[in-house]
Design a protein around this motif. Structure first.
Motif, mmCIF file in Angstrom:
data_model
loop_
_atom_site.group_PDB
_atom_site.id
_atom_site.type_symbol
_atom_site.label_atom_id
_atom_site.label_comp_id
_atom_site.label_asym_id
_atom_site.label_seq_id
_atom_site.Cartn_x
_atom_site.Cartn_y
_atom_site.Cartn_z
ATOM 1 N N ASP A 153 6.524 1.279 1.296
ATOM 2 C CA ASP A 153 7.678 1.411 2.180
ATOM 3 C C ASP A 153 8.696 0.318 1.876
ATOM 4 O O ASP A 153 8.334 -0.832 1.622
ATOM 5 C CB ASP A 153 7.241 1.305 3.644
ATOM 6 C CG ASP A 153 6.695 2.620 4.163
ATOM 7 O OD1 ASP A 153 6.239 2.645 5.319
ATOM 8 O OD2 ASP A 153 6.721 3.616 3.419
ATOM 9 N N VAL A 174 0.826 -1.203 0.000
ATOM 10 C CA VAL A 174 0.000 0.000 0.000
ATOM 11 C C VAL A 174 0.861 1.253 0.000
ATOM 12 O O VAL A 174 0.727 2.111 -0.870
ATOM 13 C CB VAL A 174 -0.946 0.007 1.218
ATOM 14 C CG1 VAL A 174 -1.737 1.303 1.259
ATOM 15 C CG2 VAL A 174 -1.881 -1.193 1.164
ATOM 16 N N ASP A 175 1.749 1.314 0.962
ATOM 17 C CA ASP A 175 2.528 2.543 1.126
ATOM 18 C C ASP A 175 3.843 2.523 0.353
ATOM 19 O O ASP A 175 4.499 3.549 0.234
ATOM 20 C CB ASP A 175 2.812 2.789 2.611
ATOM 21 C CG ASP A 175 3.377 1.548 3.302
ATOM 22 O OD1 ASP A 175 3.274 1.463 4.530
ATOM 23 O OD2 ASP A 175 3.912 0.677 2.589
#
Length: 116
Positions: A56, A53-54
């Motif tokens: 990262d 999602v992010d």
């Protein structure tokens, strides 16, 4: 479900390679993607990961600053840029997809050999 790695090969110390992993058969964007490697006689180790999602990213200390993981959800692909390669980076590199539910998939691996 398939994860197919590309881009391994023989490279001199200090050189670069770009590994690619093409995914199919699952909803790629919902999986975190990881690269592992395994050298002869050693355990498989996590090299880098990128969130679903992010986006990262995380890296092992041994490759931080030299390797870069990225993903392209439109192409269902994840990449690993390997720079400033060292002898100890020689290993089979595996692409891994993991979902928060625990579902996990593995590629067949691609060999990276660093040699002068």
């Amino acid at each position: 479900v398939q994860l197919v790695e590309f881009g391994g090969g023989l490279v001199q110390p200090g050189g670069s390679l770009r590994l690619s992993c093409a995914a199919s058969g699952f909803v790629f964007s919902t999986f975190a993607m990881r690269w592992f490697r395994q050298a002869p006689g050693k355990e498989r180790e996590l090299v880098a990961s990128i969130g679903s999602v992010d986006g990262d990213t995380l890296y092992s200390d041994s490759v931080k600053g030299r390797f870069t993981i990225s993903r392209d959800d439109a192409k269902n692909a994840v990449y690993l840029q390997l720079n400033n390669l060292k002898f100890e980076d020689s290993a089979v590199y595996y692409c891994n997809a993991i979902h928060f539910s625990g579902t996990e998939y593995w590629g067949q691996g691609t060999q990276v050999t660093v040699s002068s």
